[in-house]
Design a protein around this motif. Structure first.
Motif, PDB file in Angstrom:
ATOM      1  N   TYR A 201      67.278 117.422  90.336  1.00 32.48           N
ATOM      2  CA  TYR A 201      65.841 117.240  90.577  1.00 32.48           C
ATOM      3  C   TYR A 201      65.389 115.808  90.263  1.00 32.48           C
ATOM      4  N   TYR A 202      66.348 114.963  89.876  1.00 34.03           N
ATOM      5  CA  TYR A 202      66.028 113.597  89.424  1.00 34.03           C
ATOM      6  C   TYR A 202      65.244 112.823  90.495  1.00 34.03           C
ATOM      7  N   ASP A 203      65.758 112.819  91.731  1.00 32.37           N
ATOM      8  CA  ASP A 203      65.101 112.014  92.767  1.00 32.37           C
ATOM      9  C   ASP A 203      63.704 112.534  93.089  1.00 32.37           C
TER      10      ASP A 203
ATOM     11  N   GLY B 236      75.489 102.747  84.855  1.00 30.62           N
ATOM     12  CA  GLY B 236      74.508 103.834  84.749  1.00 30.62           C
ATOM     13  C   GLY B 236      73.677 103.874  86.017  1.00 30.62           C
ATOM     14  N   CYS B 237      74.356 103.790  87.160  1.00 22.80           N
ATOM     15  CA  CYS B 237      73.674 103.647  88.463  1.00 22.80           C
ATOM     16  C   CYS B 237      72.900 104.896  88.857  1.00 22.80           C
ATOM     17  N   GLY B 238      73.209 106.044  88.220  1.00 23.93           N
ATOM     18  CA  GLY B 238      72.484 107.269  88.539  1.00 23.93           C
ATOM     19  C   GLY B 238      72.669 107.687  89.986  1.00 23.93           C
TER      20      GLY B 238
ATOM     21  N   ALA C  53      69.574 104.758  93.483  1.00 23.47           N
ATOM     22  CA  ALA C  53      68.288 104.450  94.133  1.00 23.47           C
ATOM     23  C   ALA C  53      68.019 102.937  94.225  1.00 23.47           C
ATOM     24  N   HIS C  54      68.537 102.148  93.281  1.00 20.15           N
ATOM     25  CA  HIS C  54      68.436 100.684  93.427  1.00 20.15           C
ATOM     26  C   HIS C  54      69.555 100.172  94.346  1.00 20.15           C
ATOM     27  N   ASP C  55      70.734 100.788  94.193  1.00 19.50           N
ATOM     28  CA  ASP C  55      71.929 100.271  94.890  1.00 19.50           C
ATOM     29  C   ASP C  55      71.735 100.199  96.395  1.00 19.50           C
TER      30      ASP C  55
ATOM     31  N   VAL D 239      78.776 102.583  88.228  1.00 17.87           N
ATOM     32  CA  VAL D 239      79.476 103.380  87.215  1.00 17.87           C
ATOM     33  C   VAL D 239      78.469 104.338  86.607  1.00 17.87           C
ATOM     34  N   ASP D 240      78.830 105.605  86.521  1.00 19.17           N
ATOM     35  CA  ASP D 240      77.968 106.572  85.842  1.00 19.17           C
ATOM     36  C   ASP D 240      78.838 107.711  85.320  1.00 19.17           C
ATOM     37  N   LEU D 241      78.333 108.322  84.253  1.00 22.38           N
ATOM     38  CA  LEU D 241      79.057 109.411  83.604  1.00 22.38           C
ATOM     39  C   LEU D 241      78.794 110.755  84.281  1.00 22.38           C
ATOM     40  N   SER D 242      77.683 110.855  85.005  1.00 17.06           N
ATOM     41  CA  SER D 242      77.266 112.152  85.540  1.00 17.06           C
ATOM     42  C   SER D 242      77.759 112.344  86.976  1.00 17.06           C
ATOM     43  N   ALA D 243      78.661 113.331  87.150  1.00 16.83           N
ATOM     44  CA  ALA D 243      79.181 113.631  88.490  1.00 16.83           C
ATOM     45  C   ALA D 243      78.038 114.054  89.416  1.00 16.83           C
ATOM     46  N   ASP D 244      77.054 114.763  88.868  1.00 14.24           N
ATOM     47  CA  ASP D 244      75.946 115.243  89.704  1.00 14.24           C
ATOM     48  C   ASP D 244      75.092 114.080  90.212  1.00 14.24           C
ATOM     49  N   MET D 245      74.835 113.108  89.337  1.00 14.88           N
ATOM     50  CA  MET D 245      74.059 111.930  89.762  1.00 14.88           C
ATOM     51  C   MET D 245      74.864 111.159  90.825  1.00 14.88           C
ATOM     52  N   LEU D 246      76.172 111.009  90.585  1.00 12.23           N
ATOM     53  CA  LEU D 246      76.998 110.235  91.516  1.00 12.23           C
ATOM     54  C   LEU D 246      77.111 110.909  92.884  1.00 12.23           C
TER      55      LEU D 246
ATOM     56  N   LYS E  95      83.169 107.354  88.414  1.00 10.27           N
ATOM     57  CA  LYS E  95      82.712 108.212  87.308  1.00 10.27           C
ATOM     58  C   LYS E  95      83.395 107.728  86.033  1.00 10.27           C
ATOM     59  N   ALA E  96      82.617 107.113  85.163  1.00 10.31           N
ATOM     60  CA  ALA E  96      83.191 106.559  83.936  1.00 10.31           C
ATOM     61  C   ALA E  96      82.077 106.323  82.923  1.00 10.31           C
ATOM     62  N   ASP E  97      82.506 106.097  81.707  1.00 12.86           N
ATOM     63  CA  ASP E  97      81.583 105.865  80.598  1.00 12.86           C
ATOM     64  C   ASP E  97      81.392 104.352  80.435  1.00 12.86           C
ATOM     65  N   VAL E  98      80.131 103.917  80.351  1.00 15.00           N
ATOM     66  CA  VAL E  98      79.889 102.464  80.230  1.00 15.00           C
ATOM     67  C   VAL E  98      80.444 101.914  78.915  1.00 15.00           C
ATOM     68  N   ARG E  99      80.780 102.808  77.975  1.00 14.45           N
ATOM     69  CA  ARG E  99      81.331 102.339  76.690  1.00 14.45           C
ATOM     70  C   ARG E  99      82.841 102.177  76.727  1.00 14.45           C
ATOM     71  N   SER E 100      83.474 102.614  77.820  1.00 17.14           N
ATOM     72  CA  SER E 100      84.947 102.571  77.817  1.00 17.14           C
ATOM     73  C   SER E 100      85.569 102.302  79.187  1.00 17.14           C
TER      74      SER E 100
ATOM     75  N   LEU F 273      70.044  99.420  84.661  1.00 16.62           N
ATOM     76  CA  LEU F 273      68.595  99.517  84.866  1.00 16.62           C
ATOM     77  C   LEU F 273      68.035 100.882  84.517  1.00 16.62           C
ATOM     78  N   PHE F 274      66.795 100.890  84.113  1.00 12.97           N
ATOM     79  CA  PHE F 274      66.049 102.089  83.727  1.00 12.97           C
ATOM     80  C   PHE F 274      66.668 102.698  82.462  1.00 12.97           C
ATOM     81  N   HIS F 275      66.707 101.867  81.431  1.00  8.61           N
ATOM     82  CA  HIS F 275      66.965 102.337  80.063  1.00  8.61           C
ATOM     83  C   HIS F 275      68.351 102.904  79.801  1.00  8.61           C
TER      84      HIS F 275
ATOM     85  N   TYR G 224      70.153 104.767  76.354  1.00  8.65           N
ATOM     86  CA  TYR G 224      70.960 105.994  76.278  1.00  8.65           C
ATOM     87  C   TYR G 224      72.203 105.784  75.407  1.00  8.65           C
ATOM     88  N   GLN G 225      72.453 104.549  74.970  1.00  7.53           N
ATOM     89  CA  GLN G 225      73.564 104.296  74.028  1.00  7.53           C
ATOM     90  C   GLN G 225      72.915 104.436  72.639  1.00  7.53           C
ATOM     91  N   THR G 226      73.161 105.555  71.992  1.00  9.58           N
ATOM     92  CA  THR G 226      72.263 105.986  70.924  1.00  9.58           C
ATOM     93  C   THR G 226      72.666 105.546  69.522  1.00  9.58           C
TER      94      THR G 226
HETATM   95  C1  LIG Z   1      67.457 107.191  83.357  1.00 12.47           C
HETATM   96  S1  LIG Z   1      68.935 107.290  84.277  1.00 12.47           S
HETATM   97  C2  LIG Z   1      68.883 105.769  85.189  1.00 12.47           C
HETATM   98  C3  LIG Z   1      69.663 105.858  86.459  1.00 12.47           C
HETATM   99  C4  LIG Z   1      69.480 104.672  87.410  1.00 12.47           C
HETATM  100  N1  LIG Z   1      69.894 103.431  86.798  1.00 12.47           N
HETATM  101  C5  LIG Z   1      68.049 104.595  87.879  1.00 12.47           C
HETATM  102  O1  LIG Z   1      67.432 103.541  87.703  1.00 12.47           O
HETATM  103  O2  LIG Z   1      67.548 105.580  88.452  1.00 12.47           O
HETATM  104  C6  LIG Z   1      70.206 106.936  83.083  1.00 12.47           C
HETATM  105  C7  LIG Z   1      71.604 107.034  83.706  1.00 12.47           C
HETATM  106  O3  LIG Z   1      72.535 106.504  82.761  1.00 12.47           O
HETATM  107  C8  LIG Z   1      73.695 107.300  82.806  1.00 12.47           C
HETATM  108  N2  LIG Z   1      74.390 107.099  81.516  1.00 12.47           N
HETATM  109  C9  LIG Z   1      73.873 107.218  80.268  1.00 12.47           C
HETATM  110  N3  LIG Z   1      74.807 106.946  79.337  1.00 12.47           N
HETATM  111  C10 LIG Z   1      75.938 106.637  80.017  1.00 12.47           C
HETATM  112  C11 LIG Z   1      77.243 106.261  79.633  1.00 12.47           C
HETATM  113  N4  LIG Z   1      77.565 106.152  78.344  1.00 12.47           N
HETATM  114  N5  LIG Z   1      78.155 106.000  80.586  1.00 12.47           N
HETATM  115  C12 LIG Z   1      77.827 106.107  81.906  1.00 12.47           C
HETATM  116  N6  LIG Z   1      76.606 106.473  82.339  1.00 12.47           N
HETATM  117  C13 LIG Z   1      75.674 106.737  81.418  1.00 12.47           C
HETATM  118  C14 LIG Z   1      73.185 108.713  83.017  1.00 12.47           C
HETATM  119  O4  LIG Z   1      74.184 109.575  83.524  1.00 12.47           O
HETATM  120  C15 LIG Z   1      72.058 108.455  84.018  1.00 12.47           C
HETATM  121  O5  LIG Z   1      72.513 108.505  85.360  1.00 12.47           O
END
Ligand SMILES: C[S@@+](CC[C@H](N)C(=O)[O-])C[C@H]1O[C@@H](n2cnc3c(N)ncnc32)[C@H](O)[C@@H]1O
Length: 256
Positions: free
Chosen positions: A10-12, A45-47, A50-52, A65-72, A94-99, A112-114, A118-120
């Protein structure tokens, strides 16, 4: 991390009024100013891409690069909007931005977009900067934004309700934040009610998104540690100087 699962579907729709076109133009202006030679970019974290899609239509090749298969999955669907003879390419990982490791380097990296928020933990953000640094060319430009600490502690996040609809669904999303001043985090609890317009059936889903607000000294330390020079630091989309009422701040930095 198990966020952006059900919610991803439902993100979009939830963000249908977020002006990705203007945001992409804002970034493209920065690219023209600070990295005019770049032919492609890495978007972390391209989600749902929508920018790409705007970057590719401008002619840039984009690796996402994004961790969420559903977003990708949704980002992949946008590829059909491209004209292969004139637009750039989109390539998703599909990968983690930390690794992550893509075994290539870029002149331009965005996140982009925080995604930074999300790196907590400080350790997680350090790992992200480490991976950015291993994928950026010397002289390359990194553009990122985050939730700005001085504002979050001053104004404090509040409960918000958002509605959105298309031909198929009506969505009502309630966001309930819990602030943790020791960890600089906000746990945003999302309750999402989905009504199918044809059947009037309702379904519900919840997700907790832990976010961290960042103070300038942490960014300055990371830039120092990994060897970046600040080219620009201002409020997202307005270019005002950040202050205690500025929720979103961006940086453009150059790898020395
Ligand atoms: C608020 S959304 C932003 C998505 C996109 N950049 C946009 O502007 O619509 C945050 C995104 O960061 C991704 N994300 C958060 N932590 C991540 C991580 N450690 N590795 C990869 N993706 C991550 C989430 O899966 C999500 O798609």
């Amino acid at each position: 991390m198990s966020v952006f699962n059900d919610y991803a579907n439902y993100y979009d729709l939830l963000y249908q009024n977020k002006d990705y076109k203007s945001e992409s133009e804002f970034i493209l202006n920065l690219i023209n100013k600070y990295a005019p030679e770049a032919k492609g970019l890495l978007n972390l974290g391209c989600g749902t891409g929508a920018h790409d899609i705007f970057f590719a239509k401008y002619g840039l090749d984009v690796d996402g690069v994004d961790l969420s298969a559903d977003m990708l999955k949704m980002a992949e669907n946008r590829k059909s909007q491209l004209n292969p003879s004139k637009d750039g390419k989109l390539n998703y990982n599909k990968a983690d931005v930390r690794s992550f490791e893509l075994n290539k380097k870029f002149d331009l990296i965005t996140t982009l977009f925080h995604v930074v928020s999300y790196q907590t933990t400080k350790e997680d953000l350090d790992k992200m900067f480490q991976r950015v640094t291993s994928h950026i060319n010397s002289g390359g430009v990194f553009i990122f934004d985050c939730w700005y600490g001085p504002c979050v502690i001053n104004e404090k996040p509040e409960i918000r309700v958002k509605t959105a609809e298309n031909d198929q669904y009506v969505l009502i999303r309630k966001a309930t934040p819990t602030l943790d001043l020791d960890k600089d985090t906000v746990n945003v609890h999302y309750d999402l009610e989905i009504t199918d317009k044809e059947t009037s059936e309702k379904s519900f889903t919840t997700e907790d998104h832990l976010m961290r607000f960042i103070f300038p000294d942490e960014i300055e330390n990371l830039l120092d540690k990994y060897g970046y020079k600040v080219l620009c630091n201002a409020e997202w989309m307005t270019d005002k100087e950040p202050d205690s009422s500025t929720w979103g701040v961006y940086w453009v930095v150059k790898k020395i």
